[in-house]
Design an enzyme around this catalytic site. Structure first.
Site, short mmCIF file in Angstrom:
data_model
loop_
_atom_site.label_atom_id
_atom_site.label_comp_id
_atom_site.label_asym_id
_atom_site.label_seq_id
_atom_site.Cartn_x
_atom_site.Cartn_y
_atom_site.Cartn_z
N ASP A 15 0.81 -1.23 0.00
CA ASP A 15 0.00 0.00 0.00
C ASP A 15 0.83 1.27 0.00
O ASP A 15 0.46 2.28 0.60
CB ASP A 15 -0.99 0.01 1.18
CG ASP A 15 -2.05 -1.05 1.05
OD1 ASP A 15 -2.43 -1.38 -0.09
OD2 ASP A 15 -2.50 -1.56 2.09
N GLY A 17 1.82 2.51 -3.08
CA GLY A 17 1.53 3.13 -4.36
C GLY A 17 2.12 2.46 -5.58
O GLY A 17 2.07 3.02 -6.67
N THR A 19 1.07 -0.15 -7.37
CA THR A 19 0.05 -0.43 -8.37
C THR A 19 -0.41 0.87 -9.03
O THR A 19 -0.59 0.92 -10.26
CB THR A 19 -1.14 -1.16 -7.73
OG1 THR A 19 -0.66 -2.36 -7.11
CG2 THR A 19 -2.21 -1.49 -8.75
N LYS A 40 2.79 -8.97 -12.63
CA LYS A 40 3.09 -9.13 -11.21
C LYS A 40 3.12 -10.62 -10.94
O LYS A 40 2.16 -11.33 -11.26
CB LYS A 40 2.02 -8.43 -10.36
CG LYS A 40 2.32 -8.40 -8.88
CD LYS A 40 1.33 -7.49 -8.16
CE LYS A 40 1.66 -7.37 -6.69
NZ LYS A 40 0.76 -6.41 -6.01
N SER A 44 -1.77 -11.36 -3.59
CA SER A 44 -2.61 -11.93 -2.55
C SER A 44 -3.66 -10.91 -2.10
O SER A 44 -3.56 -9.72 -2.41
CB SER A 44 -1.76 -12.40 -1.36
OG SER A 44 -0.93 -11.37 -0.91
N GLY A 120 6.55 -5.42 -8.02
CA GLY A 120 6.93 -6.33 -6.96
C GLY A 120 5.74 -6.70 -6.10
O GLY A 120 4.77 -5.96 -5.98
#
Length: 136
Positions: A15, A17, A19, A40, A44, A120
């Protein structure tokens, strides 16, 4: 001198950033006429659709933001439901990441597209597989 064609996006944690940035970079590549893709290795914390299929949420977000026509099925070979680190989700769900398969899928994308943006999984120190198997 060879040209580096691909981008690998990592961050210090989940979380942060990755994506979001991957989606914007892919959008700009597409806008500029560059044949680009997103990848990717493992994802999960995903939801299921009405048919019970896991939807790779990060890949779906990138697809929606960028406007890519790349199929979701090309974007992430390992999709897990539980919101744990990929190595733990894989162990619980019985589907460990096969690094040879990941590399084969990445190589296939690299052959098909001019640029590949690889995100990643988790933070920079988050393991994808932690069971004594080969790690890249």
């Amino acid at each position: 001198m060879t040209e580096d064609r691909n981008i690998f996006i990592v961050g210090t944690g989940t979380d942060v950033g990755k994506t979001y940035i991957a989606g914007l970079i892919l959008k700009e590549f597409i806008r500029s006429g560059i044949n680009a893709a997103y990848f990717k290795a493992a994802m999960s914390g995903n939801m299921r659709d009405s048919s019970g299929n896991l939807i790779p949420g990060d890949a779906l977000h990138v697809k929606e933001v960028s406007g890519t026509t790349q199929p979701l099925s090309e974007m992430c070979p390992y999709v897990y439901e539980r919101a744990y680190s990929p190595h733990l989700a894989a162990r619980i769900e019985g589907n460990p990441v096969d690094f040879d398969a990941v590399m084969a899928k990445f190589d296939a994308l690299s052959a098909k597209y001019d640029r590949v943006i690889m995100e990643g999984s988790g933070g920079i120190l988050c393991p994808i597989r932690l069971d004594g198997e080969k790690v890249i």
